[in-house]
Structures are given as structure tokens and as C-alpha cells.
Design a protein around this motif. Structure first.
Motif, PDB file in Angstrom:
ATOM      1  N   ILE A  74     -61.033 -15.455  18.252  1.00  0.00           N
ATOM      2  CA  ILE A  74     -60.067 -14.245  18.378  1.00  0.00           C
ATOM      3  C   ILE A  74     -58.954 -14.906  17.379  1.00  0.00           C
ATOM      4  CG2 ILE A  74     -58.459 -13.246  19.857  1.00  0.00           C
ATOM      5  CD1 ILE A  74     -60.262 -13.312  22.081  1.00  0.00           C
ATOM      6  N   GLY A  75     -58.557 -16.205  17.404  1.00  0.00           N
ATOM      7  CA  GLY A  75     -57.462 -16.491  16.885  1.00  0.00           C
ATOM      8  C   GLY A  75     -57.650 -16.507  15.221  1.00  0.00           C
ATOM      9  N   SER A  79     -55.804 -14.001  12.252  1.00  0.00           N
ATOM     10  CA  SER A  79     -55.113 -14.789  11.544  1.00  0.00           C
ATOM     11  C   SER A  79     -54.740 -14.289  10.239  1.00  0.00           C
ATOM     12  CB  SER A  79     -55.853 -16.297  11.198  1.00  0.00           C
ATOM     13  OG  SER A  79     -55.043 -16.720  10.260  1.00  0.00           O
ATOM     14  N   THR A  80     -53.601 -14.391   9.409  1.00  0.00           N
ATOM     15  CA  THR A  80     -53.325 -13.882   8.258  1.00  0.00           C
ATOM     16  C   THR A  80     -54.312 -14.535   7.015  1.00  0.00           C
ATOM     17  OG1 THR A  80     -51.381 -15.323   7.980  1.00  0.00           O
ATOM     18  CG2 THR A  80     -50.907 -12.972   9.015  1.00  0.00           C
ATOM     19  N   PRO A  82     -57.655 -16.062   7.602  1.00  0.00           N
ATOM     20  CA  PRO A  82     -58.720 -16.434   8.244  1.00  0.00           C
ATOM     21  C   PRO A  82     -59.507 -17.368   7.513  1.00  0.00           C
ATOM     22  CG  PRO A  82     -58.820 -14.044   7.519  1.00  0.00           C
ATOM     23  CD  PRO A  82     -57.496 -14.559   7.201  1.00  0.00           C
ATOM     24  N   THR A  83     -60.311 -18.416   8.137  1.00  0.00           N
ATOM     25  CA  THR A  83     -61.158 -19.327   7.690  1.00  0.00           C
ATOM     26  C   THR A  83     -62.527 -18.475   7.438  1.00  0.00           C
ATOM     27  OG1 THR A  83     -61.529 -20.378   9.603  1.00  0.00           O
ATOM     28  CG2 THR A  83     -59.940 -21.249   8.277  1.00  0.00           C
ATOM     29  N   ILE A  84     -62.686 -17.675   8.416  1.00  0.00           N
ATOM     30  CA  ILE A  84     -63.982 -16.963   8.444  1.00  0.00           C
ATOM     31  C   ILE A  84     -63.795 -15.396   8.470  1.00  0.00           C
ATOM     32  CG2 ILE A  84     -66.214 -16.397   9.921  1.00  0.00           C
ATOM     33  CD1 ILE A  84     -65.693 -19.150  11.033  1.00  0.00           C
ATOM     34  N   ALA A  85     -64.445 -14.571   7.772  1.00  0.00           N
ATOM     35  CA  ALA A  85     -64.322 -13.254   7.513  1.00  0.00           C
ATOM     36  C   ALA A  85     -65.238 -12.249   8.616  1.00  0.00           C
ATOM     37  CB  ALA A  85     -64.357 -12.629   6.289  1.00  0.00           C
ATOM     38  N   TYR A  86     -64.504 -11.978   9.795  1.00  0.00           N
ATOM     39  CA  TYR A  86     -65.536 -11.328  10.815  1.00  0.00           C
ATOM     40  C   TYR A  86     -65.615 -10.010  10.457  1.00  0.00           C
ATOM     41  CZ  TYR A  86     -64.796 -15.653  13.769  1.00  0.00           C
ATOM     42  OH  TYR A  86     -64.957 -17.021  14.231  1.00  0.00           O
ATOM     43  N   SER A  87     -66.651  -9.440  10.806  1.00  0.00           N
ATOM     44  CA  SER A  87     -66.995  -7.907  10.350  1.00  0.00           C
ATOM     45  C   SER A  87     -66.329  -7.402  11.616  1.00  0.00           C
ATOM     46  CB  SER A  87     -68.469  -7.596  10.584  1.00  0.00           C
ATOM     47  OG  SER A  87     -69.013  -8.112  11.733  1.00  0.00           O
ATOM     48  N   LEU A  88     -66.308  -5.990  11.608  1.00  0.00           N
ATOM     49  CA  LEU A  88     -65.506  -5.137  12.654  1.00  0.00           C
ATOM     50  C   LEU A  88     -66.108  -5.001  13.681  1.00  0.00           C
ATOM     51  CD1 LEU A  88     -63.390  -3.302  13.289  1.00  0.00           C
ATOM     52  CD2 LEU A  88     -64.686  -1.285  12.100  1.00  0.00           C
ATOM     53  N   ALA A  89     -67.719  -5.138  13.445  1.00  0.00           N
ATOM     54  CA  ALA A  89     -68.460  -5.316  14.719  1.00  0.00           C
ATOM     55  C   ALA A  89     -68.314  -6.391  15.571  1.00  0.00           C
ATOM     56  CB  ALA A  89     -70.060  -5.198  14.241  1.00  0.00           C
ATOM     57  N   SER A 139     -53.638  -8.041  20.275  1.00  0.00           N
ATOM     58  CA  SER A 139     -53.477  -7.811  18.745  1.00  0.00           C
ATOM     59  C   SER A 139     -54.690  -7.330  18.151  1.00  0.00           C
ATOM     60  CB  SER A 139     -52.776  -8.883  18.023  1.00  0.00           C
ATOM     61  OG  SER A 139     -52.460  -8.509  16.727  1.00  0.00           O
ATOM     62  N   LEU A 140     -55.802  -8.099  18.463  1.00  0.00           N
ATOM     63  CA  LEU A 140     -57.253  -7.734  17.909  1.00  0.00           C
ATOM     64  C   LEU A 140     -57.527  -6.408  18.384  1.00  0.00           C
ATOM     65  CD1 LEU A 140     -59.595  -8.931  16.254  1.00  0.00           C
ATOM     66  CD2 LEU A 140     -60.403  -9.915  18.406  1.00  0.00           C
TER      67      LEU A 140
END
Length: 302
Positions: A74-75, A79-80, A82-89, A139-140
């Protein structure tokens, strides 16, 4: 008639000097004894303990924090940088698996919030780190809703985060104030983007809710007052509890060594220079008084 050539015997002068020195020594011992008794006297301080509301929203916040999962992901997701780009899903899945956390938090919103008072150096605050994680979850959730075009729902999630930020300092010491500021920042920044997408009715509803949140604002002066009470209670604990006093005043690593009793006794000499009453009087009272004053704009252009 007194003999003008009379001179006191040397023995008489010596005796007088010894008597004078003895009297001076007794006076010195008396003064030291008086100061010792004064310095060692534990001050009397009235430290109020507030009555906690029942139910207390604080308990719901703690439960929500303890049941949150995937806090690291979640962090990263909010994050502004992010080290990993999570998908919307993936983000939706993180929110969904913590739906119970958000429900618990919302249940707490129905009750007043007050932190249990901190009255000992032994008090820990493990729940504050989890409060920040819950704020990131909210926030997420707002981020996901915004991505789906639900800007009103996103604003509600960001206002939930701001509500947490305003509640967290209530009844707490400085660490609670700092965590509250962190939660406010987590919700306030994305809220600016959401506002641009709200219609008039949604904007009025958001402004009304924000006003009700701000009505419960716990000022910095209030926080300093709690910090003062915490410090006073903790000092009284040190003054009256030999074990805790020695832990503060005896050098580390000497507790079980030969002669540590002598070190403990010698450490008490500290009070000859700084009495317990003097230590207790070194408080944040001036800062409290200053922070009760209204803000004043300073003319920086002149």
C-alpha cells in the motif's frame, strides 16, 4: 588593673581557633543537611487523568491498524515515486482485502476520540505507525475511486484520512501530533485534485464535512499541555521509584558490577545541584502560554 604586657597563651589561641572551626563545620553540616532535605523532597504536582469516552474511537483505530494487511505494498502504491508500478486491478485488490479495516474505522467515526494519557516513561506508542498505514490505505482507496471516475467518493476517502489526522493528536503527546500531521498530509495533497472535479452540491457536502472535522481540532498548545503532564508524571515516577531512578542516573553496564551500590549513592548527589523541585519546574509552560496567543502577521516587506 589589666596588665598591658599580657599576651594570651598560645594554647588559648589554638583552642579558640579549633572551637571556631568546629562551629563553622557544624553550621556547614547543618546547611548541607537542610539543603539535602529540601533538594530530595518530592514535589507535589496535580496531574489530571481524563475520563476516556466509552466507546472510544481510539480503540476502533487501533483495531483497524492491527488488522491491516499488505501495508508495504500500500505504501508503494500511494508513493509519489513508487519502486513498482501497480496496476489499477492490483490496487483495487489491496483495498478490497482491507475492506474490514475501513469498516472498523468508519464505526469508530461515530464516537468521540481520545488517546489514553501517557503518564510513564514506559509508555510505548506502537499503534501510531499502523495509523499511518491506515491513512495510506484510505488514500489508495481515493486513488482507485478517482481512477474509476468517482471523484465524490475519492474526496470522501481523502476526508477520512484528514479525519484521522485531526483525531490522532487528541489527548496525546508530541509524537501523536506529528503522526496526525503526517496523516493530514497523506489525505490533503490528493484532495486538491479531487476538488477540481466536484460539482456544487458535492463541494458543499465536502466543505461541510471538513468544517465539522476542523471543529474538533486539538491545538499545539493542547499538545504541549499533555507533553508537560507526561513529563511531570514520568519525573515523579523516577523520583519515587529507586529502580527507575538508578536506571537513569547510574552509568550503563554498572548495575550488576561490584560497587554499583556506591555509584547509585553517589548519583543522588546530582540533586544537590538540581533539586527535584527545580527539575520539575523546568517545564514547557512558557511555550504553552505563547501558543495560546493568536497568530500575528509580520510585515516582511518593510
Amino acid at each position: 588593673m589589666q596588665n598591658p604586657h599580657y599576651r594570651p597563651a598560645p594554647r588559648s589561641n589554638k583552642r579558640t581557633a579549633l572551637i571556631s572551626l568546629g562551629l563553622i563545620g557544624l553550621m556547614g553540616v547543618g546547611l548541607i543537611g537542610f539543603w539535602w532535605n529540601t533538594a530530595m523532597k518530592t514535589p507535589v504536582v496535580n496531574i489530571p487523568n481524563p475520563v476516556l469516552p466509552n466507546p472510544n474511537a481510539f480503540d476502533f483505530y487501533v483495531t483497524a491498524g492491527n488488522t491491516l494487511t499488505g501495508d508495504k505494498q500500500i505504501g508503494v502504491a500511494v508513493s509519489t515515486k513508487p519502486t513498482i508500478a501497480y496496476s489499477l486491478a492490483h490496487k483495487e485488490a489491496l483495498v478490497q482485502q482491507n475492506a474490514g479495516v475501513i469498516n472498523t474505522l468508519h464505526q469508530g467515526f461515530a464516537y468521540p476520540y481520545l488517546n489514553p494519557p501517557a503518564r510513564s516513561f514506559d509508555v510505548l506508542f506502537p499503534y501510531y505507525a499502523k495509523f499511518r498505514s491506515v491513512a495510506r490505505l484510505l488514500s489508495l482507496r481515493g486513488q482507485v475511486r478517482a481512477a474509476r471516475g468517482d471523484w465524490s467518493g475519492a474526496a470522501d476517502s481523502y476526508l477520512d484520512t484528514i479525519r484521522m489526522g485531526e483525531d490522532t493528536p487528541r489527548g496525546s503527546v508530541l509524537i501523536g501530533k506529528l503522526v496526525g500531521i503526517a496523516c493530514l498530509a497523506i489525505g490533503r495533497k490528493p484532495m486538491w485534485s479531487a476538488v477540481e472535479h466536484l460539482n456544487a452540491a458535492q463541494s458543499r457536502a465536502a466543505a461541510s464535512r471538513l468544517a465539522s472535522i476542523m471543529d474538533r481540532h486539538f491545538s499545539y498548545a493542547d499538545t504541549l499541555q499533555e507533553e508537560k503532564r507526561f513529563g511531570q508524571a514520568a519525573l515523579l515516577e523516577v523520583f519515587t521509584n529507586a529502580k527507575k531512578r538508578n536506571a537513569f542516573m547510574v552509568p550503563a553496564g554498572t548495575g550488576n558490577s561490584p560497587g554499583s551500590g556506591a555509584l547509585e549513592a553517589m548519583s543522588s548527589l546530582f540533586y544537590l545541584a538540581y533539586s527535584k523541585n527545580r527539575i520539575m519546574n523546568v517545564t514547557v509552560q512558557p511555550e504553552i502560554a505563547g501558543n495560546l496567543l493568536p497568530y500575528r502577521l509580520v510585515g516582511y516587506l518593510c
